[in-house]
Design a protein around this motif. Sequence first.
Motif, PDB file in Angstrom:
ATOM      1  N   CYS A 278       0.826  -1.208   0.000  1.00 48.86           N
ATOM      2  CA  CYS A 278       0.000   0.000   0.000  1.00 48.86           C
ATOM      3  C   CYS A 278       0.861   1.259   0.000  1.00 48.86           C
ATOM      4  O   CYS A 278       1.813   1.370   0.777  1.00 48.86           O
ATOM      5  CB  CYS A 278      -0.916  -0.011   1.231  1.00 48.86           C
ATOM      6  N   PRO A 337      -7.032   0.248   1.111  1.00 45.80           N
ATOM      7  CA  PRO A 337      -5.840   0.477   0.276  1.00 45.80           C
ATOM      8  C   PRO A 337      -6.214   1.313  -0.954  1.00 45.80           C
ATOM      9  O   PRO A 337      -6.612   0.781  -1.989  1.00 45.80           O
ATOM     10  CB  PRO A 337      -5.414  -0.943  -0.111  1.00 45.80           C
ATOM     11  N   THR A 340      -2.187   0.830  -4.564  1.00 45.54           N
ATOM     12  CA  THR A 340      -1.255  -0.264  -4.292  1.00 45.54           C
ATOM     13  C   THR A 340      -0.223  -0.364  -5.398  1.00 45.54           C
ATOM     14  O   THR A 340      -0.425   0.121  -6.514  1.00 45.54           O
ATOM     15  CB  THR A 340      -1.997  -1.602  -4.172  1.00 45.54           C
TER      16      THR A 340
END
Length: 536
Positions: A278, A337, A340
């Motif tokens: 992340c 997230p 990513t």
Amino acid sequence: MNPPVRMLVLWCPDWPAVAAAAVAGEPVGRPAAVFSANRVVACTAVARGYGVRRGMRRREAQSCCPELAVFGEDEGRDARLFESVARAVEELAVGVEVVRPGIVAVPVDGAAGYFGGEHGLLERLVDEVSVAAGVESQVGVADGLFAATLAARRSTLVEPGGTAEFLAPLPIRELDQPEAGRAELVTLLKQLGLQTLGAFAALGESDVSARFGMEGVLAHRLARGRSERPPSRRRPPPELSLAKAFDPPIDRVDAAAFVAKGLGERFHAGLAAYGLACTRLGIYATTETGEQLGRVWRCAEPLTPLGVADRVRWQFEGWLKAKDRPHSGVVRLRLEPEETVEGRSLQLGLWQAGAAGVLRPSTEDEDLSGERAGRALVRVQGLLGPESVFTAVLDGGHGPAERARLVPWGDRREKTAQADANWAGRLPSPSPATVFARPVPAQVLDESGRVVEITTRRRVTAAPCFVSFEGGEPREVLAWAGPWFVGVRAGAGHARSGTRMRLQVLLADGQDAEEAVLLRFEHHKNPMWTLEGKYD
């Protein structure tokens, strides 16, 4: 290749020092500095006017400015106060992302159109932050977060397509931004004669890859005005979001910090299972009365479990300690997230996590064993409490007991002093294998049974022949070395009551056995010997 997103960055100069002074109630005009490991990490403009600079030792800084207000480093404090700045920016722009306390970023296109252009938006933002948060700020716009951050430090609006030209004359040290971990790369580039970003950008990417590896390629992209990583076209699976409900609600920062450790582990493990890491973390919370809270943290490097936990803790600091804090506790927390990157080549064993909570390369075996060990330690903390598991940090200090410090598992493993500094009177290597938290009373006698003392001229009054501990049987001294002064060496004119020294002694221990120990001598009103440590 897609160009970088055009970003606006608002920067509050010297934020750690500004935040520390605000919490302490210091007047705006008083010089202030924040110290870590006895060195200046941030100082106000007033302090710089007196000659205080980053990297200075505390004694040197205070000699430049005797009125200097001294504060310790506290990232929770910095994040808590910066929430008011983020909210002020949020009043005028959508998509606010906190890069770190002191820097906030936002995509510029939508907001600029609403305010009649980028110049109009910049002026409104600076005024809004000054009125709502009461702090000074600078704003910059450029293509990409890296260039926009450097533009904010110079209060510059870089025209679209002009980012590479803007970056070219800037010094190569700008690549080493906080949490980027590029200090070694920047030092190497300087040694090779590459003093500016433009000189580095002029190199071919294949040459950079062959000489500096992936770390160099990422930095090279920034120097050229490109995005550090190409955009990821892989949509994160929805199950990578992590939600947790709380009963009773969380309304204290210490409770939130403890919860954040376990959530950071689970969140990171879920991403790692898909080969992802992340770089933009969304933190969203719901309170007992239905209030919705949210903030996105943009990270310079992929986050480790510790990095996730830090940002959750900082955000709770901002929510729960703000003047307009929520009316009730948090009953639900969700980690999202937001962005990513491919993470397999960047995954990291927990034992190798840096102090900043960012990733460094490690082997797959190290990742698996480290993660398993980390999860086990978190479970132990859940059963016995956060102060039940510790790891050691090699720190600075004069004595062996001062050089090793225990840190609760999950807390930042930061040094409070420089371990490699020239500590006056520090014991030479090797250090004792066993160091006593509380020194053990000892008695050192000469051949006639009189107590051996040490003078300020570093001389023993007689050769030590027998040593006993806590009134036990005397043991024969086979050999001894020293003495050495403890701490700052006393001069010949000092009073004897200030004497503190060490002695290394080899003792007989049973039949044909030996034991090496470290003894400490202090002379206040009466001479006193203690056992400080034992050697293997």
